[in-house]
Write a protein that holds these residues in place. Structure first.
Motif, PDB file in Angstrom:
ATOM      1  N   PRO A  65     -13.646 -21.283  22.478  1.00 33.38           N
ATOM      2  CA  PRO A  65     -12.772 -22.240  21.794  1.00 33.38           C
ATOM      3  C   PRO A  65     -12.527 -23.466  22.675  1.00 33.38           C
ATOM      4  O   PRO A  65     -12.373 -23.353  23.882  1.00 33.38           O
ATOM      5  N   SER A  85     -10.583 -16.668  11.672  1.00 28.91           N
ATOM      6  CA  SER A  85      -9.166 -16.630  11.312  1.00 28.91           C
ATOM      7  C   SER A  85      -8.880 -17.448  10.053  1.00 28.91           C
ATOM      8  O   SER A  85      -7.838 -17.283   9.436  1.00 28.91           O
ATOM      9  N   PRO A 142      -8.046 -20.852  16.654  1.00 34.65           N
ATOM     10  CA  PRO A 142      -8.899 -19.739  17.053  1.00 34.65           C
ATOM     11  C   PRO A 142      -8.108 -18.444  17.054  1.00 34.65           C
ATOM     12  O   PRO A 142      -6.882 -18.487  17.123  1.00 34.65           O
ATOM     13  N   PRO A 143      -8.737 -17.320  16.934  1.00 34.70           N
ATOM     14  CA  PRO A 143     -10.150 -17.015  17.115  1.00 34.70           C
ATOM     15  C   PRO A 143     -10.980 -17.344  15.876  1.00 34.70           C
ATOM     16  O   PRO A 143     -10.439 -17.639  14.812  1.00 34.70           O
ATOM     17  N   ALA A 144     -12.307 -17.267  16.040  1.00 35.64           N
ATOM     18  CA  ALA A 144     -13.218 -17.468  14.915  1.00 35.64           C
ATOM     19  C   ALA A 144     -12.904 -16.432  13.841  1.00 35.64           C
ATOM     20  O   ALA A 144     -12.424 -15.349  14.138  1.00 35.64           O
ATOM     21  N   TYR A 194     -16.876 -25.406  14.120  1.00 33.85           N
ATOM     22  CA  TYR A 194     -15.453 -25.705  14.027  1.00 33.85           C
ATOM     23  C   TYR A 194     -14.871 -25.006  12.808  1.00 33.85           C
ATOM     24  O   TYR A 194     -15.594 -24.561  11.917  1.00 33.85           O
ATOM     25  N   GLN A 195     -13.556 -24.901  12.799  1.00 38.72           N
ATOM     26  CA  GLN A 195     -12.833 -24.372  11.648  1.00 38.72           C
ATOM     27  C   GLN A 195     -11.524 -25.145  11.526  1.00 38.72           C
ATOM     28  O   GLN A 195     -11.143 -25.881  12.427  1.00 38.72           O
ATOM     29  N   PHE A 205     -15.603 -24.904  18.627  1.00 36.43           N
ATOM     30  CA  PHE A 205     -16.161 -23.874  19.495  1.00 36.43           C
ATOM     31  C   PHE A 205     -17.381 -24.478  20.173  1.00 36.43           C
ATOM     32  O   PHE A 205     -18.183 -25.157  19.533  1.00 36.43           O
TER      33      PHE A 205
END
Length: 137
Positions: A74, A112, A108-110, A103-104, A92
């Motif tokens: 992250p 989520s 984070p975490p991925a 990316y989100q 990330f």
């Protein structure tokens, strides 16, 4: 000391259907292992704004979540302005070279959030080769 003899048989059936999906491995441009996923990234839908591949992280009524494992670090969030609107990206990066990979929209975490976005041209299936579209602007 007595001699130990072991006898074992290995049986493999190539005609039996596999219930588990095949997994594909993706690497960073530097060669670091980054992603294992149950489908080809080229088959995933893409965002119109930045051509990033969209990975569904959570089940919905319309589609199930993808099976994947992201091996990235992250990074600091980034605020992007697009068409007069602001978008916060929680990115990330590659563990080896710090190249932005994904990316989100959630912390984070991925996995989520509902989706994870993979930058266009950031990953390759062949270790040590630059992916097609990596140098496009």
């Amino acid at each position: 000391m007595p001699k130990v003899i072991s006898r074992s048989t290995v049986s493999v059936s190539s005609s039996a259907p596999s219930s588990a999906p095949s997994l594909l491995v993706y690497y960073c441009i530097c060669g670091e292992f980054i992603l294992v996923i149950d489908c080809n990234l080229d088959e995933l839908p893409t965002r119109h704004s930045d051509k990033a591949s969209i990975i569904r992280c959570q089940d919905s009524e319309s589609a199930p979540a993808r099976v994947f494992k992201l091996n990235a670090t992250p990074a600091e969030p980034v605020l992007i302005e697009r068409n007069g609107r602001h978008e916060r990206q929680f990115r990330f990066t590659c563990k080896r070279c710090n190249l932005p990979i994904a990316y989100q929209s959630t912390l984070p975490p991925a996995k989520s959030g509902p989706f994870l976005y993979i930058f266009s041209g950031a990953l390759t299936r062949m270790q040590g080769q630059i992916p097609q579209g990596a140098l496009d602007s």
